[in-house]
Design a protein around this motif. Structure first.
Motif, short mmCIF file in Angstrom:
data_model
loop_
_atom_site.label_atom_id
_atom_site.label_comp_id
_atom_site.label_asym_id
_atom_site.label_seq_id
_atom_site.Cartn_x
_atom_site.Cartn_y
_atom_site.Cartn_z
N ASN A 111 0.82 -1.21 0.00
CA ASN A 111 0.00 0.00 0.00
C ASN A 111 0.85 1.26 0.00
O ASN A 111 0.38 2.33 -0.41
N GLU A 112 2.07 1.15 0.50
CA GLU A 112 2.93 2.31 0.59
C GLU A 112 4.08 2.31 -0.43
O GLU A 112 4.61 3.37 -0.76
N GLU A 113 4.47 1.16 -0.94
CA GLU A 113 5.65 1.07 -1.79
C GLU A 113 5.32 0.49 -3.16
O GLU A 113 4.32 -0.23 -3.33
N ALA A 114 6.17 0.84 -4.13
CA ALA A 114 6.05 0.31 -5.49
C ALA A 114 7.45 0.20 -6.09
O ALA A 114 8.43 0.72 -5.55
N MET A 115 7.57 -0.51 -7.23
CA MET A 115 8.85 -0.70 -7.89
C MET A 115 8.77 -0.21 -9.33
O MET A 115 7.90 -0.63 -10.10
N LEU A 116 9.67 0.73 -9.68
CA LEU A 116 9.76 1.24 -11.04
C LEU A 116 10.82 0.44 -11.79
O LEU A 116 11.98 0.42 -11.40
N VAL A 117 10.42 -0.24 -12.87
CA VAL A 117 11.31 -1.08 -13.65
C VAL A 117 11.55 -0.43 -15.00
O VAL A 117 10.60 -0.19 -15.76
N LYS A 118 12.82 -0.14 -15.30
CA LYS A 118 13.20 0.48 -16.57
C LYS A 118 14.08 -0.47 -17.37
O LYS A 118 15.00 -1.07 -16.83
N LYS A 119 13.78 -0.57 -18.67
CA LYS A 119 14.65 -1.27 -19.60
C LYS A 119 15.29 -0.23 -20.51
O LYS A 119 14.59 0.57 -21.12
N TYR A 120 16.61 -0.26 -20.59
CA TYR A 120 17.31 0.80 -21.32
C TYR A 120 18.57 0.25 -21.97
O TYR A 120 19.06 -0.84 -21.65
N GLN A 121 19.10 1.04 -22.90
CA GLN A 121 20.36 0.71 -23.58
C GLN A 121 21.25 1.94 -23.55
O GLN A 121 20.83 3.03 -23.92
#
Length: 303
Positions: A111-121
C-alpha cells in the motif's frame, strides 16, 4: 702443360662453385629477412590498419578514424578510453553518454511502496584527438575493449601538394604587400592593403589548422551495449495515495452546503439586478387580472 691446364680449370670451377654458394646464402638470407619483415608486418596489420601507421618519405598525411563497436559496459569503456587518450598526450573534444529508455513500468508491492522497472540501452558518442604518431597504438587499445566491431574506417589524406601550394600563396601575398607599399598613399592603397592583410590572416589560419591536423589525429568513436539493461527503483505507491484522498464525504458535504449558500446569494443578487424588469412584469400582471375581473361582471349582466 696439360696437367697445369686441368688444374687451373678445376680451380676455376671450384671458385665459381664457392662464389655461387655464397651468393645463394646471401639471397637466402635476404629472403629470410624479408620474410621475417613480412611476418612482422602481418602481425602489425592484424592489430591495426597500416593506414594508421603509414609514413612515406616526402609525404604528409592528415589521418582520421571512425570506430563503431559494441562493448560490455559503456561507462567503464568511456572512462578507459578517456584515460588512454590522456596517457597518450591527447584530449577529448566531445563525449555524449546517454541511456535510451525502451520501456518503463510501475508495479505496486504494498500500500505504501512500489517498484519502477526500466529497460534501457546505454551508448556514447565520442570525439577524441591523439598525437598522429600514437594513432595506431590508440586504435589497438580501444580494440581490446570491444565485444563486436561493427565498423572501423581509417583515412589518410595526402596534403603534401596543399602545403606546397600554401607556401607559394604565402610568397605571393608577401610580394603583393611589397608592391602595395610602393604605391602612393590613397584610398585605394588603404583598401588594397586591408584586403591583402585579410587574405594573409586567412592563409595563416588555414596553415595553423593544417599543422594542428597533422600533429593530432581525430577519432570519432561510437560505442553501445549489445543488450538491454534493467534497473529497479523503489518508489512510493502513488495509486494508494490517490485512492486515499480521492473523496472525503464530510468534506464534500460541507463544500456542497457552502456552494449551495453561495448559489442562493448569487440568485438573490441577480434578482436585485433585474428589479426593474420584475416591477414591469408585476404591473403588467396586475392590470391583466384587473381587466379580466372587469370583463367577468359585464358578461353576467348580459346573460
Amino acid at each position: 702443360m696439360k696437367t697445369t691446364y686441368i688444374t687451373l680449370s678445376l680451380s676455376a670451377i671450384f671458385l665459381l662453385g664457392l662464389s655461387s654458394c655464397k651468393k645463394g646464402e646471401a639471397v637466402t638470407s635476404k629472403y629470410e629477412s624479408l620474410q621475417n619483415a613480412d611476418s612482422a608486418a602481418v602481425v602489425v596489420s592484424d592489430s591495426v590498419s597500416s593506414a594508421a601507421t603509414m609514413a612515406v618519405k616526402d609525404k604528409q598525411f592528415i589521418k582520421t578514424a571512425q570506430v563503431n563497436m559494441e562493448v560490455k559496459d559503456v561507462y567503464e569503456t568511456t572512462v578507459s578510453i578517456e584515460k588512454s587518450v590522456q596517457d597518450l598526450g591527447g584530449f577529448v573534444t566531445h563525449s555524449n553518454l546517454q541511456s535510451n529508455v525502451v520501456s518503463e513500468n510501475t508495479y505496486d508491492t504494498s500500500n505504501e511502496e512500489a517498484m519502477l522497472v526500466k529497460k534501457y540501452q546505454t551508448e556514447n558518442t565520442m570525439n577524441v584527438r591523439v598525437p598522429t604518431e600514437k594513432l595506431g597504438e590508440f586504435l589497438t587499445l580501444i580494440n581490446n575493449k570491444k565485444l563486436f566491431l561493427n565498423s572501423r574506417t581509417i583515412d589518410a589524406e595526402d596534403v603534401t601538394a596543399g602545403i606546397k601550394y600554401a607556401e607559394l600563396e604565402g610568397k605571393r601575398i608577401k610580394k603583393t604587400n611589397e608592391n602595395i607599399t610602393q604605391l602612393k598613399t590613397s584610398k585605394d592603397k588603404v583598401n588594397m592593403g586591408n584586403d591583402n592583410m585579410q587574405e594573409e590572416n586567412a592563409q595563416q589560419l588555414a596553415n595553423m589548422n593544417v599543422a594542428d591536423n597533422l600533429k593530432y589525429s581525430t577519432i570519432d568513436i561510437y560505442i553501445k551495449e549489445p543488450k538491454l539493461r534493467i534497473t529497479e527503483i523503489a518508489i512510493t505507491n502513488t495509486t494508494s495515495i490517490d485512492n486515499k484522498y480521492k473523496f472525503n464525504f464530510l468534506y464534500g458535504a460541507k463544500t456542497a452546503f457552502v456552494e449551495g449558500s453561495y448559489l442562493i446569494q448569487r440568485i438573490f443578487v441577480g434578482l436585485i439586478v433585474i428589479w426593474p424588469i420584475l416591477l414591469i412584469l408585476g404591473v403588467a400582471v396586475y392590470f391583466l387580472r384587473k381587466r379580466k375581473a372587469f370583463k367577468k361582471p359585464n358578461q353576467n349582466i348580459s346573460e
